[in-house]
Write a protein that holds these residues in place. Structure first.
Motif, PDB file in Angstrom:
ATOM      1  N   ALA A  12       0.828  -1.203   0.000  1.00 14.93           N
ATOM      2  CA  ALA A  12       0.000   0.000   0.000  1.00 14.93           C
ATOM      3  C   ALA A  12       0.862   1.253   0.000  1.00 14.93           C
ATOM      4  O   ALA A  12       1.812   1.363   0.788  1.00 14.93           O
ATOM      5  CB  ALA A  12      -0.914  -0.004   1.219  1.00 14.93           C
ATOM      6  N   LYS A  65      -2.015   3.768   3.315  1.00 13.24           N
ATOM      7  CA  LYS A  65      -2.186   2.592   4.175  1.00 13.24           C
ATOM      8  C   LYS A  65      -3.601   2.399   4.715  1.00 13.24           C
ATOM      9  O   LYS A  65      -4.285   3.378   5.035  1.00 13.24           O
ATOM     10  CB  LYS A  65      -1.260   2.707   5.393  1.00 13.24           C
ATOM     11  N   TYR A  66      -3.947   1.127   4.857  1.00  9.28           N
ATOM     12  CA  TYR A  66      -5.140   0.708   5.612  1.00  9.28           C
ATOM     13  C   TYR A  66      -4.669   0.348   7.012  1.00  9.28           C
ATOM     14  O   TYR A  66      -3.717  -0.396   7.186  1.00  9.28           O
ATOM     15  CB  TYR A  66      -5.759  -0.496   4.903  1.00  9.28           C
ATOM     16  N   LYS A  99     -10.388  -0.893  11.474  1.00 11.92           N
ATOM     17  CA  LYS A  99     -11.630  -1.378  10.857  1.00 11.92           C
ATOM     18  C   LYS A  99     -12.829  -0.546  11.303  1.00 11.92           C
ATOM     19  O   LYS A  99     -12.924  -0.186  12.477  1.00 11.92           O
ATOM     20  CB  LYS A  99     -11.847  -2.838  11.262  1.00 11.92           C
ATOM     21  N   ASN A 121     -15.195  -7.120   8.648  1.00 13.98           N
ATOM     22  CA  ASN A 121     -13.834  -6.764   8.251  1.00 13.98           C
ATOM     23  C   ASN A 121     -13.813  -5.629   7.216  1.00 13.98           C
ATOM     24  O   ASN A 121     -13.251  -5.759   6.127  1.00 13.98           O
ATOM     25  CB  ASN A 121     -13.070  -7.988   7.717  1.00 13.98           C
ATOM     26  N   ARG A 165      -9.592 -18.554   9.583  1.00 18.28           N
ATOM     27  CA  ARG A 165      -9.913 -17.614   8.493  1.00 18.28           C
ATOM     28  C   ARG A 165     -10.171 -18.337   7.183  1.00 18.28           C
ATOM     29  O   ARG A 165     -11.050 -17.958   6.406  1.00 18.28           O
ATOM     30  CB  ARG A 165      -8.727 -16.679   8.265  1.00 18.28           C
ATOM     31  N   SER A 210      -0.541 -12.457   3.543  1.00 25.00           N
ATOM     32  CA  SER A 210      -1.965 -12.747   3.691  1.00 25.00           C
ATOM     33  C   SER A 210      -2.740 -12.155   2.521  1.00 25.00           C
ATOM     34  O   SER A 210      -3.764 -12.691   2.119  1.00 25.00           O
ATOM     35  CB  SER A 210      -2.519 -12.261   5.037  1.00 25.00           C
ATOM     36  N   SER A 216      -9.100 -10.928   4.864  1.00 27.61           N
ATOM     37  CA  SER A 216      -7.972 -10.026   5.068  1.00 27.61           C
ATOM     38  C   SER A 216      -8.161  -8.858   4.102  1.00 27.61           C
ATOM     39  O   SER A 216      -8.168  -9.068   2.886  1.00 27.61           O
ATOM     40  CB  SER A 216      -6.681 -10.783   4.747  1.00 27.61           C
ATOM     41  N   ALA A 217      -8.355  -7.663   4.645  1.00 30.27           N
ATOM     42  CA  ALA A 217      -8.791  -6.564   3.778  1.00 30.27           C
ATOM     43  C   ALA A 217      -7.796  -6.286   2.655  1.00 30.27           C
ATOM     44  O   ALA A 217      -8.188  -5.997   1.520  1.00 30.27           O
ATOM     45  CB  ALA A 217      -9.043  -5.314   4.611  1.00 30.27           C
ATOM     46  N   SER A 218      -6.501  -6.381   2.942  1.00 32.39           N
ATOM     47  CA  SER A 218      -5.523  -6.101   1.893  1.00 32.39           C
ATOM     48  C   SER A 218      -5.614  -7.135   0.764  1.00 32.39           C
ATOM     49  O   SER A 218      -5.207  -6.865  -0.367  1.00 32.39           O
ATOM     50  CB  SER A 218      -4.111  -6.070   2.473  1.00 32.39           C
ATOM     51  N   ARG A 222      -7.368  -6.247  -2.488  1.00 31.85           N
ATOM     52  CA  ARG A 222      -6.603  -5.495  -3.504  1.00 31.85           C
ATOM     53  C   ARG A 222      -5.812  -6.426  -4.412  1.00 31.85           C
ATOM     54  O   ARG A 222      -5.611  -6.142  -5.580  1.00 31.85           O
ATOM     55  CB  ARG A 222      -5.689  -4.478  -2.814  1.00 31.85           C
ATOM     56  N   SER A 275      -0.985  -8.070  11.773  1.00 30.50           N
ATOM     57  CA  SER A 275      -1.674  -6.823  11.417  1.00 30.50           C
ATOM     58  C   SER A 275      -3.044  -6.716  12.075  1.00 30.50           C
ATOM     59  O   SER A 275      -3.413  -5.658  12.591  1.00 30.50           O
ATOM     60  CB  SER A 275      -1.901  -6.742   9.909  1.00 30.50           C
ATOM     61  N   THR A 276      -3.794  -7.814  12.031  1.00 30.34           N
ATOM     62  CA  THR A 276      -5.167  -7.759  12.552  1.00 30.34           C
ATOM     63  C   THR A 276      -5.160  -7.358  14.027  1.00 30.34           C
ATOM     64  O   THR A 276      -5.894  -6.452  14.443  1.00 30.34           O
ATOM     65  CB  THR A 276      -5.856  -9.129  12.380  1.00 30.34           C
ATOM     66  N   MET A 322      -3.793  -3.660  14.453  1.00 34.07           N
ATOM     67  CA  MET A 322      -4.708  -2.543  14.138  1.00 34.07           C
ATOM     68  C   MET A 322      -5.884  -2.502  15.119  1.00 34.07           C
ATOM     69  O   MET A 322      -6.382  -1.433  15.451  1.00 34.07           O
ATOM     70  CB  MET A 322      -5.148  -2.564  12.676  1.00 34.07           C
ATOM     71  N   MET A 377       0.590   5.977  10.299  1.00 33.35           N
ATOM     72  CA  MET A 377       0.094   4.657  10.711  1.00 33.35           C
ATOM     73  C   MET A 377       0.944   4.083  11.842  1.00 33.35           C
ATOM     74  O   MET A 377       0.430   3.572  12.844  1.00 33.35           O
ATOM     75  CB  MET A 377       0.112   3.724   9.497  1.00 33.35           C
ATOM     76  N   ASP A 398       5.399  -1.707   6.511  1.00 34.33           N
ATOM     77  CA  ASP A 398       4.091  -2.217   6.919  1.00 34.33           C
ATOM     78  C   ASP A 398       4.196  -2.849   8.304  1.00 34.33           C
ATOM     79  O   ASP A 398       5.029  -2.426   9.090  1.00 34.33           O
ATOM     80  CB  ASP A 398       3.576  -3.163   5.829  1.00 34.33           C
TER      81      ASP A 398
HETATM   82  C1  2P0 Z   1      -1.990  -2.083   4.098  1.00 29.86           C
HETATM   83  N1  2P0 Z   1      -1.520  -3.458   6.096  1.00 29.86           N
HETATM   84  O1  2P0 Z   1      -2.741  -1.172   3.680  1.00 29.86           O
HETATM   85  C2  2P0 Z   1      -1.746  -2.123   5.590  1.00 29.86           C
HETATM   86  C3  2P0 Z   1      -0.540  -1.340   5.975  1.00 29.86           C
HETATM   87  C4  2P0 Z   1      -0.352  -3.517   6.913  1.00 29.86           C
HETATM   88  C5  2P0 Z   1       0.113  -2.131   7.076  1.00 29.86           C
HETATM   89  O2  2P0 Z   1      -3.360  -4.271   5.190  1.00 29.86           O
HETATM   90  O3  2P0 Z   1      -7.022  -7.698   9.570  1.00 29.86           O
HETATM   91  O4  2P0 Z   1      -3.630  -8.468   6.726  1.00 29.86           O
HETATM   92  O5  2P0 Z   1      -6.517  -9.233   7.720  1.00 29.86           O
HETATM   93  O6  2P0 Z   1      -7.788  -7.145   7.293  1.00 29.86           O
HETATM   94  O7  2P0 Z   1      -5.043  -6.813   5.463  1.00 29.86           O
HETATM   95  C6  2P0 Z   1      -2.207  -5.748   6.518  1.00 29.86           C
HETATM   96  O8  2P0 Z   1      -3.385  -6.060   7.194  1.00 29.86           O
HETATM   97  O9  2P0 Z   1      -5.366  -7.090   7.922  1.00 29.86           O
HETATM   98  C7  2P0 Z   1      -2.400  -4.437   5.886  1.00 29.86           C
HETATM   99  P1  2P0 Z   1      -6.754  -7.813   8.129  1.00 29.86           P
HETATM  100  P2  2P0 Z   1      -4.384  -7.193   6.718  1.00 29.86           P
HETATM  101  O10 2P0 Z   1      -1.413  -2.875   3.330  1.00 29.86           O
END
Ligand code: 2P0
Length: 325
Positions: free
Chosen positions: A12, A15-16, A19, A25, A70, A105, A137-139, A142, A190-191, A194, A241, A281
């Protein structure tokens, strides 16, 4: 009743983190990523009537605990849509370090979503696969798409939220040099990281308020292929972040001395006229965005940096695809 898919990790630029709806999610902030070749995961799914439960082999090791839960949850959603109850055997291989902040993930659940839907004879539909992957896993939402991809912030109850490809990988021939600083797994996933930030960090609300502003600047930088604009906003998104995570109680620190050394290298490259920007990250690796022409200089400088074990040079990658096993 079987299918194999491969998907690439994404990094990213905006960044995400956090939630808006934990059960569904849904991300609290918009994010923008680049899918990266060669950070690849290959996943095979086979629904088999002789199984009494779902099985997971991740890099030849039997999966258990949260990871397995998951996967089972994703398979449950597929079974519900397909209208059958057969359990599945899942085998997944990451061709890069797993669970250390290299987005395994993301590629893993994107490949799983594509393969599981195909194995269940559901029609190939990237939006549905992206929404399915997002719930795990939100990422991962993408990584279903190639090139530059946006995942919007989720509104309440938006169960079908999926990522959107915004520019194809040919839009901008960027390179990302990944400075690998450990081959091990990170301490705080990450989960958890965050969620802990959302519930305990006094900076969380400020992060959620500011993340869309970094996102807009990154988007404009990517649209106009302006590395300085995108890179500066990416670094600010990164540090905001991490500041949010650092201020949690207790604080979460993903950086190691090697992370900081690699970041110093990127700053000195910039001082010497190389347009290079870093992002980190939920792990200690440093990912450096630069022009294709500058890859050799960036690589050379990172490899001379204390604590950098090796580098991986990545290019804009394609979306998840079904492949022959
Ligand atoms: C991202 N990350 O935007 C951010 C930046 C890490 C840091 O998305 O809880 O494995 O499974 O939805 O997607 C990594 O978190 O978290 C992530 P869940 P995810 O890439």
């Amino acid at each position: 009743m079987k299918a194999t898919a491969e998907a690439f990790a994404n990094i990213a630029l905006a960044k995400y983190w956090g939630k808006s709806d934990v059960a569904l999610n849904l991300p609290a902030v918009p994010s923008l990523s680049l899918t990266l070749d060669p950070l690849r995961t290959q996943t095979r799914v086979e629904f088999d009537a002789s199984l009494t439960h779902d099985e997971l082999l991740l890099n030849d090791t039997r999966g258990a605990g949260r990871t397995l839960a998951r996967v089972v949850h994703l398979l449950e959603n597929v079974r519900k849509e397909a209208g059958f109850g057969t359990f599945a055997r899942v085998e997944s291989h990451n061709h890069f370090p797993t669970a250390s902040g290299l987005a395994s993930s993301a590629s893993g659940f994107a490949a799983l979503a594509i393969a599981a839907r195909a194995a269940a004879s559901l029609p190939f539909d990237r939006n549905k696969a992206s929404a399915l992957a997002r719930q795990a896993s939100a990422s991962a939402a993408r990584s279903v798409f190639g090139g530059f991809v946006v995942l919007a912030a989720g509104q309440h109850d938006e169960a079908t939220l999926c990522a959107q490809p915004i520019f194809e990988r040919t839009h901008w021939d960027l390179r990302v040099v990944v400075a690998v600083t450990t081959e091990g797994e990170k301490e705080t996933g990450s989960t958890l990281g965050m969620e802990h930030s959302r519930t305990t960090s006094p900076y969380y609300e400020a992060w959620v308020a500011n993340a869309p502003l970094y996102f807009e600047r990154v988007l404009e930088g990517v649209r106009t292929r302006d590395l300085e604009l995108a890179g500066e906003a990416m670094e600010e998104s990164t540090f905001a972040m991490h500041a949010c995570a650092l201020a949690a109680s207790p604080g979460i620190l993903y950086f190691t001395p090697s992370t900081l050394a690699a970041y110093e290298t990127v700053k000195s490259l910039r001082k010497n006229g190389v347009c290079a920007y870093a992002t980190m990250d939920a792990g200690p690796h440093v990912k450096v965005f630069c022009d294709a022409n500058d890859v050799d200089r960036v690589n050379h400088a990172l490899l001379q940096t204390s604590g950098v074990l090796r580098t991986i040079t990545a290019s804009p990658g394609r979306g998840a695809e079904l492949i022959q096993p």
